[in-house]
Structures are given as structure tokens and as C-alpha cells.
Motif scaffolding. Structure first.
Motif, PDB file in Angstrom:
ATOM      1  N   LYS A 140     -53.605  -6.526 -26.489  1.00 41.58           N
ATOM      2  CA  LYS A 140     -52.554  -7.402 -27.013  1.00 41.58           C
ATOM      3  C   LYS A 140     -52.122  -8.410 -25.950  1.00 41.58           C
ATOM      4  N   ILE A 141     -51.993  -7.959 -24.719  1.00 42.77           N
ATOM      5  CA  ILE A 141     -51.590  -8.844 -23.622  1.00 42.77           C
ATOM      6  C   ILE A 141     -52.641  -9.932 -23.400  1.00 42.77           C
ATOM      7  N   ILE A 142     -53.917  -9.542 -23.468  1.00 45.16           N
ATOM      8  CA  ILE A 142     -55.002 -10.527 -23.307  1.00 45.16           C
ATOM      9  C   ILE A 142     -54.937 -11.570 -24.419  1.00 45.16           C
ATOM     10  N   LEU A 143     -54.792 -11.121 -25.649  1.00 44.94           N
ATOM     11  CA  LEU A 143     -54.750 -12.056 -26.775  1.00 44.94           C
ATOM     12  C   LEU A 143     -53.542 -12.982 -26.697  1.00 44.94           C
ATOM     13  N   GLU A 144     -52.402 -12.464 -26.270  1.00 45.63           N
ATOM     14  CA  GLU A 144     -51.217 -13.310 -26.108  1.00 45.63           C
ATOM     15  C   GLU A 144     -51.442 -14.374 -25.044  1.00 45.63           C
ATOM     16  N   ARG A 145     -52.033 -13.970 -23.930  1.00 49.44           N
ATOM     17  CA  ARG A 145     -52.269 -14.937 -22.855  1.00 49.44           C
ATOM     18  C   ARG A 145     -53.288 -15.984 -23.293  1.00 49.44           C
ATOM     19  N   MET A 146     -54.307 -15.565 -24.059  1.00 45.94           N
ATOM     20  CA  MET A 146     -55.287 -16.538 -24.549  1.00 45.94           C
ATOM     21  C   MET A 146     -54.637 -17.491 -25.543  1.00 45.94           C
ATOM     22  N   GLY A 147     -53.712 -16.995 -26.354  1.00 47.62           N
ATOM     23  CA  GLY A 147     -53.026 -17.841 -27.324  1.00 47.62           C
ATOM     24  C   GLY A 147     -52.107 -18.862 -26.679  1.00 47.62           C
ATOM     25  N   LYS A 148     -51.674 -18.599 -25.460  1.00 46.43           N
ATOM     26  CA  LYS A 148     -50.781 -19.517 -24.746  1.00 46.43           C
ATOM     27  C   LYS A 148     -51.537 -20.464 -23.818  1.00 46.43           C
ATOM     28  N   ASN A 149     -52.839 -20.242 -23.636  1.00 50.19           N
ATOM     29  CA  ASN A 149     -53.616 -21.051 -22.709  1.00 50.19           C
ATOM     30  C   ASN A 149     -53.867 -22.437 -23.292  1.00 50.19           C
ATOM     31  N   LYS A 150     -53.463 -23.456 -22.574  1.00 49.34           N
ATOM     32  CA  LYS A 150     -53.540 -24.823 -23.072  1.00 49.34           C
ATOM     33  C   LYS A 150     -54.980 -25.302 -23.231  1.00 49.34           C
ATOM     34  N   ILE A 151     -55.843 -24.884 -22.334  1.00 51.02           N
ATOM     35  CA  ILE A 151     -57.255 -25.297 -22.429  1.00 51.02           C
ATOM     36  C   ILE A 151     -57.869 -24.751 -23.705  1.00 51.02           C
ATOM     37  N   LEU A 152     -57.618 -23.491 -23.997  1.00 42.72           N
ATOM     38  CA  LEU A 152     -58.170 -22.904 -25.220  1.00 42.72           C
ATOM     39  C   LEU A 152     -57.572 -23.544 -26.466  1.00 42.72           C
ATOM     40  N   ILE A 153     -56.301 -23.883 -26.422  1.00 45.47           N
ATOM     41  CA  ILE A 153     -55.666 -24.531 -27.579  1.00 45.47           C
ATOM     42  C   ILE A 153     -56.301 -25.893 -27.827  1.00 45.47           C
ATOM     43  N   VAL A 154     -56.462 -26.683 -26.768  1.00 46.08           N
ATOM     44  CA  VAL A 154     -57.062 -28.022 -26.901  1.00 46.08           C
ATOM     45  C   VAL A 154     -58.501 -27.910 -27.395  1.00 46.08           C
ATOM     46  N   MET A 155     -59.261 -26.993 -26.822  1.00 46.41           N
ATOM     47  CA  MET A 155     -60.655 -26.833 -27.236  1.00 46.41           C
ATOM     48  C   MET A 155     -60.744 -26.383 -28.692  1.00 46.41           C
ATOM     49  N   SER A 156     -59.845 -25.523 -29.100  1.00 43.90           N
ATOM     50  CA  SER A 156     -59.844 -25.056 -30.495  1.00 43.90           C
ATOM     51  C   SER A 156     -59.509 -26.192 -31.451  1.00 43.90           C
ATOM     52  N   VAL A 157     -58.526 -27.012 -31.099  1.00 44.06           N
ATOM     53  CA  VAL A 157     -58.152 -28.149 -31.955  1.00 44.06           C
ATOM     54  C   VAL A 157     -59.309 -29.137 -32.060  1.00 44.06           C
ATOM     55  N   ILE A 158     -59.945 -29.424 -30.945  1.00 46.24           N
ATOM     56  CA  ILE A 158     -61.067 -30.368 -30.957  1.00 46.24           C
ATOM     57  C   ILE A 158     -62.215 -29.801 -31.798  1.00 46.24           C
ATOM     58  N   THR A 159     -62.500 -28.510 -31.649  1.00 52.46           N
ATOM     59  CA  THR A 159     -63.570 -27.876 -32.423  1.00 52.46           C
ATOM     60  C   THR A 159     -63.261 -27.950 -33.922  1.00 52.46           C
ATOM     61  N   ILE A 160     -62.019 -27.681 -34.291  1.00 52.74           N
ATOM     62  CA  ILE A 160     -61.638 -27.745 -35.710  1.00 52.74           C
ATOM     63  C   ILE A 160     -61.759 -29.176 -36.242  1.00 52.74           C
ATOM     64  N   ILE A 161     -61.348 -30.150 -35.440  1.00 57.01           N
ATOM     65  CA  ILE A 161     -61.453 -31.554 -35.861  1.00 57.01           C
ATOM     66  C   ILE A 161     -62.909 -31.937 -36.061  1.00 57.01           C
ATOM     67  N   VAL A 162     -63.769 -31.526 -35.137  1.00 56.96           N
ATOM     68  CA  VAL A 162     -65.209 -31.837 -35.252  1.00 56.96           C
ATOM     69  C   VAL A 162     -65.798 -31.172 -36.488  1.00 56.96           C
ATOM     70  N   LEU A 163     -65.430 -29.930 -36.743  1.00 52.16           N
ATOM     71  CA  LEU A 163     -65.954 -29.231 -37.917  1.00 52.16           C
ATOM     72  C   LEU A 163     -65.477 -29.880 -39.214  1.00 52.16           C
ATOM     73  N   VAL A 164     -64.231 -30.327 -39.248  1.00 54.15           N
ATOM     74  CA  VAL A 164     -63.706 -30.982 -40.451  1.00 54.15           C
ATOM     75  C   VAL A 164     -64.395 -32.323 -40.668  1.00 54.15           C
ATOM     76  N   CYS A 165     -64.612 -33.039 -39.570  1.00 59.01           N
ATOM     77  CA  CYS A 165     -65.249 -34.355 -39.689  1.00 59.01           C
ATOM     78  C   CYS A 165     -66.737 -34.264 -40.034  1.00 59.01           C
ATOM     79  N   ALA A 166     -67.370 -33.167 -39.648  1.00 59.28           N
ATOM     80  CA  ALA A 166     -68.807 -33.024 -39.907  1.00 59.28           C
ATOM     81  C   ALA A 166     -68.980 -32.614 -41.318  1.00 59.28           C
TER      82      ALA A 166
END
Length: 166
Positions: A140-166
Motif C-alpha cells: 500500500k505504501i509503494i502504491l501511494e508513493r507511486m500515485g504521488k510521483n509527478k513523473i509517473l503522473i505526467v507519463m501516464s497522462v501523456i500515454t493516455i493522450i497518445v492512446l486517445v489520439c491514436a
């Protein structure tokens, strides 16, 4: 397949590889950081576990559990020399701060006896229980820290945008 499609697929593959390697690197960093934090806390708190062991087994056999508990307390004090709360970023910080406070304020300079062991155990009991509970919450602690990581958030948003656009 024409050259444009081939170049498009190649670009998608390269970008996808870069994204996935960044995500894997960040997740690995987070996992190692938390694992090291718990390992350091376990090493520092392990002598306190010996006090718990002494308290729970004091009526078994004729062993000198008082001396064992005293040695555990003194070793724990040595482990906390130079303690810096910034070593810990997770919920461990509160537990380690409380352990440090107890080890600083309690000197037990008098001769150790059964009452001293009982008193010491009552002081550290909550700390030991909290640490064991936090070890159970490791994922749970690992998942919380990953959910707060800005790099992972940005990468996830970009990946979702690319998938929606494709």
C-alpha cells in the motif's frame, strides 16, 4: 506497407520504449527507496524486538531475560545515535521519531530488574506494533508513493493522450 506507415510505427515503437523504460526506472527507484527505508528501520528497531521477546518469554526456563532486555535497550540506543528523521519518508518517520524520543528520555541508569523490563516493554510496545503493521502495509505504501510521483503522473497522462489520439 508504405514508408510513411513504417516510419510512423518505428516512431511509436521508439517513443513507447522510452516511456516504458522511464516508468520502469521510476517504479524501481521508488521500490528500492522504500525497501531500503524499511530495512534501515528494521535494523534500528531490531533490539527493541529483543525486549519484546524477553518480556514474552520471561516465565520460560531460567534464562536471564533481564540482562537480555538491558542489552537490547542499550543496543537500540547505540543504533539511534545520530538519528535524523529525514532518513524516513513514509509513515515510518512517526514511528522512528517516537522510538528516538523514548530512547533519549529513558536512561534506566539504575540496576535493571523485572519491573524495569516491564516498564521498558510498555514504553516500546506501541512502537513495535506500529512497525509490524507498517511492514504489512508495504504494498500500500509503494502504491501511494507511486500515485504521488509527478513523473509517473505526467507519463501516464501523456500515454493516455497518445492512446486517445491514436
Amino acid at each position: 506497407m508504405d514508408l510513411v506507415n513504417a516510419m510512423q510505427n518505428l516512431a511509436i515503437g521508439i517513443i513507447g520504449g522510452i516511456f516504458s523504460s522511464v516508468i520502469v526506472s521510476v517504479v524501481t527507484y521508488i521500490l528500492d527507496d522504500i525497501r531500503n527505508e524499511f530495512q534501515k528501520a528494521r535494523i534500528m528497531l531490531n533490539p527493541l524486538l529483543s525486549i519484546e521477546f524477553a518480556e514474552r518469554t520471561k516465565n520460560v526456563g531460567t534464562w536471564d531475560y533481564v540482562e537480555y532486555a538491558r542489552n537490547g535497550f542499550e543496543e537500540a540506543k547505540r543504533n539511534f545515535v545520530g538519528y535524523d528523521e529525514l532518513q524516513f519518508k513514509t509513515e515510518l518517520r512517526d514511528t522512528m521519531d517516537r522510538a528516538n524520543e523514548i530512547l533519549k528520555k529513558k536512561s534506566y541508569s539504575e540496576e535493571w530488574n523485572k519491573a524495569t523490563v516491564d516498564d521498558c516493554y510498555n514504553e516500546i510496545k506501541k512502537i513495535v506494533e506500529d512497525f509490524k503493521e507498517q511492514e504489512k502495509q508495504f504494498t500500500k505504501i509503494i502504491l501511494e508513493r507511486m500515485g504521488k510521483n509527478k513523473i509517473l503522473i505526467v507519463m501516464s497522462v501523456i500515454t493516455i493522450i497518445v492512446l486517445v489520439c491514436a
